[in-house]
Write a protein that holds these residues in place. Structure first.
Motif, mmCIF file in Angstrom:
data_model
loop_
_atom_site.group_PDB
_atom_site.id
_atom_site.type_symbol
_atom_site.label_atom_id
_atom_site.label_comp_id
_atom_site.label_asym_id
_atom_site.label_seq_id
_atom_site.Cartn_x
_atom_site.Cartn_y
_atom_site.Cartn_z
ATOM 1 N N ALA A 147 0.545 -1.305 -0.374
ATOM 2 C CA ALA A 147 0.292 0.220 0.342
ATOM 3 C C ALA A 147 1.003 1.327 -0.345
ATOM 4 O O ALA A 147 0.352 2.454 -0.732
ATOM 5 N N PHE A 148 1.852 0.769 0.849
ATOM 6 C CA PHE A 148 2.909 2.457 0.626
ATOM 7 C C PHE A 148 3.972 1.970 -1.403
ATOM 8 O O PHE A 148 4.398 3.381 -1.371
ATOM 9 N N TRP A 149 4.749 1.232 -0.750
ATOM 10 C CA TRP A 149 5.488 1.276 -2.259
ATOM 11 C C TRP A 149 4.212 0.750 -3.308
ATOM 12 O O TRP A 149 4.295 -0.325 -3.363
ATOM 13 N N THR A 150 4.085 1.987 -3.860
ATOM 14 C CA THR A 150 3.083 1.461 -4.876
ATOM 15 C C THR A 150 3.056 2.977 -5.992
ATOM 16 O O THR A 150 3.624 3.361 -5.798
ATOM 17 N N ALA A 231 12.049 7.051 2.858
ATOM 18 C CA ALA A 231 11.358 6.744 2.229
ATOM 19 C C ALA A 231 10.119 7.163 1.337
ATOM 20 O O ALA A 231 10.370 6.848 0.483
ATOM 21 N N LYS A 232 9.554 8.051 1.166
ATOM 22 C CA LYS A 232 8.268 8.803 1.338
ATOM 23 C C LYS A 232 9.769 9.042 -0.630
ATOM 24 O O LYS A 232 8.970 8.930 -1.286
ATOM 25 N N ASP A 233 10.585 10.058 -0.811
ATOM 26 C CA ASP A 233 11.700 10.322 -1.479
ATOM 27 C C ASP A 233 12.109 9.364 -2.698
ATOM 28 O O ASP A 233 12.048 8.400 -3.578
ATOM 29 N N LEU A 234 12.381 8.329 -1.230
ATOM 30 C CA LEU A 234 12.799 6.410 -2.734
ATOM 31 C C LEU A 234 11.538 6.483 -3.049
ATOM 32 O O LEU A 234 11.707 6.026 -4.062
ATOM 33 N N ARG A 235 10.298 6.182 -2.241
ATOM 34 C CA ARG A 235 9.580 5.459 -3.487
ATOM 35 C C ARG A 235 8.793 6.296 -5.047
ATOM 36 O O ARG A 235 8.783 5.901 -5.701
ATOM 37 N N SER A 236 8.846 7.797 -4.652
ATOM 38 C CA SER A 236 8.815 8.838 -5.499
ATOM 39 C C SER A 236 10.377 8.453 -6.865
ATOM 40 O O SER A 236 9.477 8.307 -7.521
ATOM 41 N N ILE A 237 10.867 8.228 -5.809
ATOM 42 C CA ILE A 237 12.389 8.181 -6.861
ATOM 43 C C ILE A 237 12.719 6.632 -7.917
ATOM 44 O O ILE A 237 12.393 6.949 -8.897
ATOM 45 N N ALA A 260 7.619 -3.504 -6.530
ATOM 46 C CA ALA A 260 6.632 -2.880 -5.728
ATOM 47 C C ALA A 260 6.103 -1.406 -6.306
ATOM 48 O O ALA A 260 4.807 -1.389 -6.311
ATOM 49 N N CYS A 261 6.472 -1.016 -6.281
ATOM 50 C CA CYS A 261 6.550 0.662 -7.223
ATOM 51 C C CYS A 261 6.757 0.408 -8.400
ATOM 52 O O CYS A 261 6.825 1.290 -9.199
ATOM 53 N N GLY A 262 6.992 -0.779 -9.145
ATOM 54 C CA GLY A 262 6.395 -0.892 -10.444
ATOM 55 C C GLY A 262 8.533 -0.648 -11.365
ATOM 56 O O GLY A 262 8.368 -0.710 -12.588
#
Length: 333
Positions: A147-150, A231-237, A260-262
């Motif tokens: 749900a977070f890493w999307t 973690a929030k920035d890494l997800r965007s990266i 998980a982030c595709g």
């Protein structure tokens, strides 16, 4: 079930910390009263929905989960399940090179044999089978917070029309990315629009890394170089990157989160998780692997596939089911 996890707060710098948070979240979602307990400083509060509670709470726990030897002084309050984050070689290296007494703590557990059960990840089982009786050792695959890493959400702002290749691992004596740099350099000779971005890297101003990055900068193929990011920035990266390179394999945190982030992953061999696997010390193999991953005709399908594989391989419910089976076995004696 009341489950206490010994855990020292470590932000997004520690794979052990992040993996444990995700395990606790999975247990909470399954209806368990699962909490983190800081055995050193007694921190209370919470992090991303995971409660940190006092050490007194542990006295009534049904299960105490010890993570790589953290908080040994609390054994005896409840049956102990020891989660082994990494291989024996990794635990020793953390102590030998970084002064983290992980190997000492782990071997103390194994020697005194106070855990009722041990849990290890698939790629580490063979190593722990040399040290732990097979009847007490269980294999469980770690999960990722899907749900977070999307793939859906804000993307990192990479300006220009470039192929953005990312390395996000923390560099250690036993796991560095110099081989990946050599492979990227060869790839970039034929793909001058490629940009390499480093996150979690060591000080880029000293040693051989400085000279390498200066050379990349002169060639116009160096992007961002940063230390630790949230973690929030890494997800965007991960959402914005065309590919993530990592020298590790298996179920490492970088691999789980990126998939998980595709984001497609170029990783070390022996993974078996459907991503591009190469010898991460072989520059030609890395360059060829990057070329295969970055085929624009398959880019969209690769991103979709990465997410689907993460949902299949690293689903929190599967990790919870595996751990619950271990907990129930321990409680039955």
């Amino acid at each position: 079930m009341k489950i206490a996890h010994t855990l020292i707060p470590g932000a997004h710098k520690s794979g052990l910390y992040e993996t444990t948070l995700e395990i606790i979240s999975a247990e909470i979602s399954a209806g368990h009263d699962s909490r983190a307990v800081d055995p050193l400083y007694g921190m209370e509060g919470g992090d991303r929905g995971v409660p940190f509670t006092s050490r007194l709470w542990m006295a009534d726990a049904d299960i105490l989960v010890n993570h790589s030897g953290i908080g040994r002084s609390h054994e005896g309050l409840a049956p102990v399940v020891a989660m082994m984050h990494g291989s024996p070689k990794y635990c020793f290296a953390m102590e030998h090179y970084h002064g983290v007494d992980m190997w000492k703590k782990v071997m103390e557990m194994v020697t005194l044999d106070y855990p009722s059960a041990y849990v290890a990840y698939p790629q580490d089982m063979a190593g722990w089978q040399l040290l732990i009786p097979s009847e007490k050792l269980f294999e469980v695959r770690p999960c990722v917070d899907l749900a977070f890493w999307t793939p859906v959400g804000p993307e990192w702002d990479y300006s220009g029309e470039h192929t953005n290749i990312v390395i996000t691992d923390r560099w250690r004596p036993t796991k560095d990315s110099f081989g990946l740099l050599a492979g990227f350099s060869r790839f970039a000779k034929n793909h001058p629009n490629a940009k390499l971005h480093l996150y979690g890297a060591p000080d880029p101003c000293i040693g051989p890394l400085a000279s390498i990055l200066n050379g990349f900068k002169a060639r116009g193929i160096l992007g961002e170089v940063k230390g630790d990011v949230s973690a929030k920035d890494l997800r965007s990266i991960y959402r914005a990157a065309d590919v993530v390179m990592t020298p590790v394999y298996g179920v490492a945190r970088t691999i789980r989160e990126a998939m998980a982030c595709g984001c497609p992953v170029l990783m070390g061999q022996q993974g078996g998780y459907g991503q591009t696997e190469v010898d991460t010390e072989n520059a030609d193999a890395i360059a060829y692997g990057l070329h295969a991953v970055l085929d624009h005709n398959t880019r969209a399908s690769q991103r979709t596939q990465a997410r689907k594989q993460a949902e299949t391989l690293f689903a929190p419910r599967d990790t919870m089911n595996g751990l619950q089976a271990v907990y129930e076995r321990v409680l039955k004696g």
